[in-house]
Design a protein around this motif. Structure first.
Motif, PDB file in Angstrom:
ATOM      1  N   THR A 629       0.842  -1.199   0.000  1.00  0.00           N
ATOM      2  CA  THR A 629       0.000   0.000   0.000  1.00  0.00           C
ATOM      3  C   THR A 629       0.870   1.238   0.000  1.00  0.00           C
ATOM      4  OG1 THR A 629      -0.146  -0.003   2.393  1.00  0.00           O
ATOM      5  CG2 THR A 629      -1.867  -1.204   1.195  1.00  0.00           C
ATOM      6  N   PRO A 630       0.328   2.350  -0.504  1.00  0.00           N
ATOM      7  CA  PRO A 630       1.131   3.577  -0.610  1.00  0.00           C
ATOM      8  C   PRO A 630       1.649   4.098   0.729  1.00  0.00           C
ATOM      9  CG  PRO A 630      -0.800   3.728  -1.988  1.00  0.00           C
ATOM     10  CD  PRO A 630      -0.978   2.485  -1.200  1.00  0.00           C
ATOM     11  N   HIS A 854      -9.879   3.873   2.279  1.00  0.00           N
ATOM     12  CA  HIS A 854     -10.077   4.641   1.048  1.00  0.00           C
ATOM     13  C   HIS A 854      -9.059   5.765   0.930  1.00  0.00           C
ATOM     14  CE1 HIS A 854     -12.316   6.784   4.172  1.00  0.00           C
ATOM     15  NE2 HIS A 854     -12.103   7.896   3.432  1.00  0.00           N
ATOM     16  N   ASN A 856      -5.942   5.282   1.705  1.00  0.00           N
ATOM     17  CA  ASN A 856      -4.647   4.639   1.444  1.00  0.00           C
ATOM     18  C   ASN A 856      -4.502   4.367  -0.049  1.00  0.00           C
ATOM     19  OD1 ASN A 856      -2.211   3.443   1.721  1.00  0.00           O
ATOM     20  ND2 ASN A 856      -2.961   1.564   2.729  1.00  0.00           N
ATOM     21  N   CYS A 857      -4.494   5.526  -0.865  1.00  0.00           N
ATOM     22  CA  CYS A 857      -4.309   5.403  -2.313  1.00  0.00           C
ATOM     23  C   CYS A 857      -3.405   6.523  -2.776  1.00  0.00           C
ATOM     24  CB  CYS A 857      -5.665   5.436  -3.045  1.00  0.00           C
ATOM     25  SG  CYS A 857      -6.578   6.955  -2.777  1.00  0.00           S
ATOM     26  N   ARG A 858      -2.821   6.369  -3.913  1.00  0.00           N
ATOM     27  CA  ARG A 858      -1.815   7.307  -4.390  1.00  0.00           C
ATOM     28  C   ARG A 858      -2.409   8.696  -4.598  1.00  0.00           C
ATOM     29  NH1 ARG A 858       3.169   7.074  -6.574  1.00  0.00           N
ATOM     30  NH2 ARG A 858       3.741   8.664  -8.110  1.00  0.00           N
ATOM     31  N   GLU A 859      -3.686   8.760  -5.167  1.00  0.00           N
ATOM     32  CA  GLU A 859      -4.278  10.061  -5.448  1.00  0.00           C
ATOM     33  C   GLU A 859      -4.472  10.871  -4.159  1.00  0.00           C
ATOM     34  OE1 GLU A 859      -5.393   7.169  -6.471  1.00  0.00           O
ATOM     35  OE2 GLU A 859      -4.835   7.263  -8.607  1.00  0.00           O
ATOM     36  N   ASN A 860      -4.995  10.225  -3.141  1.00  0.00           N
ATOM     37  CA  ASN A 860      -5.206  10.936  -1.883  1.00  0.00           C
ATOM     38  C   ASN A 860      -3.892  11.328  -1.216  1.00  0.00           C
ATOM     39  OD1 ASN A 860      -8.000  10.902  -2.015  1.00  0.00           O
ATOM     40  ND2 ASN A 860      -8.127   8.862  -1.065  1.00  0.00           N
TER      41      ASN A 860
END
Length: 866
Positions: A629-630, A854, A856-860
């Motif tokens: 995860t990022p 939600h 834990n993503c690259r965009e956020n």
């Protein structure tokens, strides 16, 4: 005595030819009107010069006349007659013994000296002469050769006899209470003391005082050489045992009673103490007893004192003066040891006054002891007199008048006669004496002086089983009995044996006493002490300035000391492994003090350690599960794993501090803690540096990009702990920690602890750890304003702030505590600092991973603050 001296020169030391001429003119008639003697012929004669008649004060005397005008009456010393009979019995038994002296018959010749100097000298010279004549050292024939002489109980008279018999080298077996010095031995070479060594009696007297803890006693003694010798010998012994004399009173034994103008003031001083030591010879007791009787009669005030009497006192009386002896009720009396000889008792009970067989003393003694008259031809009984039947029984005579068992003095005479017989047998066996024929019988022609070297070396077992021998011209058997005198209301008295002192007993058993059997004058044990109370256990005695050592006061024992006996002179510290109880009267074993798992504190810290270990392990598992995860990738996964593993190890090293310390745990617990925390802090430092370099690398033309990567982080993570490891190895090599017992820091407990060994190295290790934490805090603090999405410097700043705060507080707290508290402080600091790192760095990430997936993503991560 000048005439007697001239007689000795004329009749004893002239040439033999002159003596043959002078023997017809040197016969002196007896200048004394009557001389009573008891004679039995024999080849060799044992002489006796003993006391039977003596002076007694009349019962009705008072203080209305001068002592010189007081009425005096003569009386029989009933008990002394046993001395005569002991000599007779011993000689009779020896003659019946077919083994001891088979070819020689012993005889005896006994005189009553009537306790007068003139009689003693006359009797002594008579023993040296042919019977019925007075030619000293000259015998008209070869009969009745004087072998040895026994007498007297009085030391003065004993010396008087020795001055005569030593001239002719006749062995004298006497009772003497003076210590012979070397010069006396030259003057009196033939004197042998048959009474025990007096010094042992003095030792027993001091032991008696010490046994009852009496340290404030009086001393009454005769003003004589004997009294001076007694006081000069006893006083250093008392001083050694810290026993003080309330008073010392010396009196002249010649006076019948204390003079009127002195006796009141003197006896009043005797009330200063409840115990008085009384020293003097037999006739001196009349002075004390009569004075006390008159004092009580005049003042109506009785002196209830416990008297301690020495062996030469004689407590015996006829019925007329027994009342005078009542002040001695409860007295403790050292007497010569006696061992009852069974045959002697039968011998006494077989006495027949109607058939005395030459004993001129028996009828007189029998008449006086039974109060009757023996029938004599031509003599008519007066009115009120009764006739002796000869059937009167000695068993019915009170013991204070006469004893049918052998007394100590009689036992000494009995042994002395047997000592002469054994010495004579040794002389016979040596073959050194010439022989002669008389009436067809071959006997030894023995001179008394030949017996001297054999008497000095004689030793044997008597019929009672006791060992008898001479050492330094005195009997070795130094053995005294301690008697308790009881005077009953029915005008009778009894003495009970309550103890003894025996020089032949093992150490510690030489003095024995049965205190429960003693009857006291006041019906309780006297309190013969200077102070009002005795110092109890837990107190010590101290002597105020100007007071005697016995007049002390009691002070509590200082802290850390005890006294476990009464009247202790000092308080002693307990051994290191013990401590005083509350009363300070005994020591209690100290408990071993350490942080055990069973303790509440130990159990709590161990549970907290396990909890944090499990939480850290759970965080590691979460990060391993979400490794792709990022949020896990963002800050170098390897550093994250290294940090979590180091925290696990830090928490586990807390267990090295809990439980009983061992040598191995002491050696490694501080170094393990230092290295593991260095690894954790260096991992944090590496993460902070990586954050800073990552943002620097985003700027155009920045050279920081080339430093990004694993080489730098690995270098930081490896180098920093290695420096700490080097410091720890240096510490272990130079002055390693060790197991130590601290006996003094905690009352009642022994701290089992690990000492750092080198305190300097311990502080260097902590300082290095603090340096790493400070650098990490500063770097994280400077980078805290970088964009939050990629920046965990803010959390690292908080974690390092907590870490530094904990260890800054740790140092003074650690130094101000002892024992398990000190260990608990260090464990708590380890757990608190580790928990701070865990919570501040990893809990925000775990919150996103588990509760906000939600995010834990690259965009956020690129567009939002996390």
């Amino acid at each position: 005595m000048n005439g007697l001296s001239l007689l000795l020169l004329l009749c004893g030391f002239l040439p033999s030819t002159t003596q043959e001429i002078m023997q017809t003119i040197c016969v002196v008639r007896n200048p004394l009107r009557t001389v009573e003697d008891y004679y039995k012929p024999g080849d060799l004669i044992i002489g006796g010069n003993l006391l039977l008649e003596k002076f007694f004060p009349f019962e009705g005397m008072g203080f209305d006349r001068e002592p010189s005008r007081l009425r005096i009456t003569r009386s029989i010393a009933f008990k002394n007659y046993q001395l005569f009979l002991a000599l007779v019995h011993a000689v009779t038994k020896i003659n019946k013994d077919l083994v001891l002296l088979p070819n020689i018959t012993l005889g005896f010749h006994i005189y009553d000296n009537k306790e007068t100097v003139r009689r003693i000298s006359w009797n002594s010279l008579s023993l040296l002469s042919t019977r019925g004549q007075m030619v000293p050292d000259y015998k008209c024939d070869e009969q009745d050769i004087l072998l040895s002489v026994v007498g007297d109980l009085n030391s003065q008279y004993s010396r008087q006899m020795a001055s005569i018999f030593s001239i002719f080298k006749v062995p004298q077996l006497g009772f003497d209470f003076l210590k012979f010095i070397q010069g006396d031995r030259i003057v009196f070479p033939s004197f042998f003391r048959i009474s025990p060594n007096q010094f042992l009696q003095y030792v027993g007297l001091v032991q008696l005082l010490f046994y009852f803890q009496w340290n404030w006693v009086g001393l009454v003694a005769t003003e004589s050489d004997n009294g001076d010798d007694f006081t000069s010998t006893l006083m250093p012994m008392l001083k050694e045992k810290e026993i003080c004399l309330a008073f010392i009173h010396l009196f002249k034994s010649e006076s019948v009673v204390l003079s009127l103008n002195r006796f009141l003031s003197v006896i009043m001083t005797w009330f200063k103490t409840e115990v008085i030591i009384l020293f003097g010879e037999s006739k001196c007791i009349k002075t004390i007893s009569l004075s006390l009787h008159q004092f009580e009669k005049l003042t109506k005030n009785a002196l209830r004192t416990v008297w301690i009497l020495t062996s030469h006192w004689e407590i015996s009386a006829c019925h007329m003066v027994l009342e005078f002896l009542k002040p001695f009720h409860g007295a403790l009396h050292f007497r010569d040891h006696r061992h009852d000889v069974a045959e002697f008792r039968y011998f006494l009970l077989s006495l027949d006054p109607l058939n005395p067989q030459g004993d001129v003393f028996l009828p007189l003694w029998w008449e006086r002891i039974f109060g009757c008259k023996i029938h004599k031809p031509g003599v008519v009984l007066q009115r009120g007199e009764k006739q002796c039947t000869g059937k009167e029984h000695l068993k019915n005579v009170p013991s204070y008048m006469f004893e049918t068992s052998m007394t100590g003095e009689s036992y000494n005479i009995y042994n002395a006669i047997y000592a002469v017989a054994h010495a004579l047998r040794a002389l016979q066996g040596s073959g050194k004496q010439p022989t002669m024929m008389r009436l067809g019988k071959r006997i030894s022609s023995i001179q008394s002086w030949q017996l001297l070297p054999y008497l000095k070396n004689v030793h044997f077992n008597n019929s009672a089983g006791d060992k008898v021998s001479f050492s330094e011209n005195a009997l070795v058997s130094a053995h005294y009995d301690l008697l308790n005198w009881i005077f009953l209301p029915n005008q009778s008295s009894v003495s009970m044996k309550v103890g003894q002192i025996d020089s032949g007993a093992p150490p510690g058993q030489d003095f024995t006493i049965n205190s429960n059997a003693i009857i006291w004058a006041k019906k309780k044990v006297p309190f013969a002490r200077c102070g009002m109370k005795r110092c109890q256990a837990g107190e010590k005695s101290s002597v105020p300035q100007g007071e005697q050592v016995c007049c002390y006061q009691c002070d509590p024992c200082p802290e850390g000391t005890i006294s476990n006996k009464t009247d202790a002179a000092r308080c002693d510290p307990c051994p290191e492994d013990q401590y005083p109880n509350k009363e300070k009267d005994h020591c209690i074993a100290k408990k071993i003090h350490f942080l055990a798992y069973q303790d509440t504190l130990g159990y709590t810290l161990a549970s907290l350690t396990l909890f944090l270990f499990v939480i850290t392990l759970a965080v590691l598992a979460i990060f391993l599960k979400h490794l792709d995860t990022p949020i896990v990738k963002a800050n170098n996964r390897e550093l994250t794993y290294t940090l979590l593993v180091s925290l696990l190890l830090c928490f586990l090293c807390s267990f090295l501090f809990i439980g009983r310390p061992r040598k191995l745990t002491c050696l490694f617990r501080q170094t393990a803690f230092a290295i593991f925390f260095s690894l954790a802090v260096s991992s944090v430092l590496a993460k902070t540096v990586m954050v800073v370099l990552a943002f620097m690398a985003t700027k155009p033309g920045s050279r920081a990009r080339k430093f990004l990567g694993k080489p730098l982080t690995n270098s930081i993570v490896l180098a920093c702990p290695l420096v700490q490891a080097f410091l720890c190895v240096t510490w272990l090599v130079t002055s390693p920690p060790f197991l130590n017992l601290d006996f003094h820091s905690l009352l009642g407990e022994i701290i089992l602890e690990c000492k750092e060994g080198s305190a300097l190295m311990f502080y260097i290790v902590l300082a290095y750890l603090g340096f790493l934490a400070l650098v990490s805090f500063m770097v994280a603090f400077l980078s805290r304003k970088l964009p939050d999405s990629f920046n965990e410097a803010k959390f690292i700043s908080f974690s390092m702030l907590i870490f530094c705060s904990v260890w800054i507080i740790f140092l003074p707290t650690y130094l101000s505590t002892k024992g398990k508290s000190m260990v608990a402080v260090e464990i708590f600091s380890i757990l608190a600092s580790g928990a701070g790192l865990l919570v501040c760095i990893f809990f925000p990430k775990c919150f996103i991973i588990l509760l906000r997936p939600h995010l834990n993503c690259r965009e956020n991560m690129m567009n939002k603050n996390l």
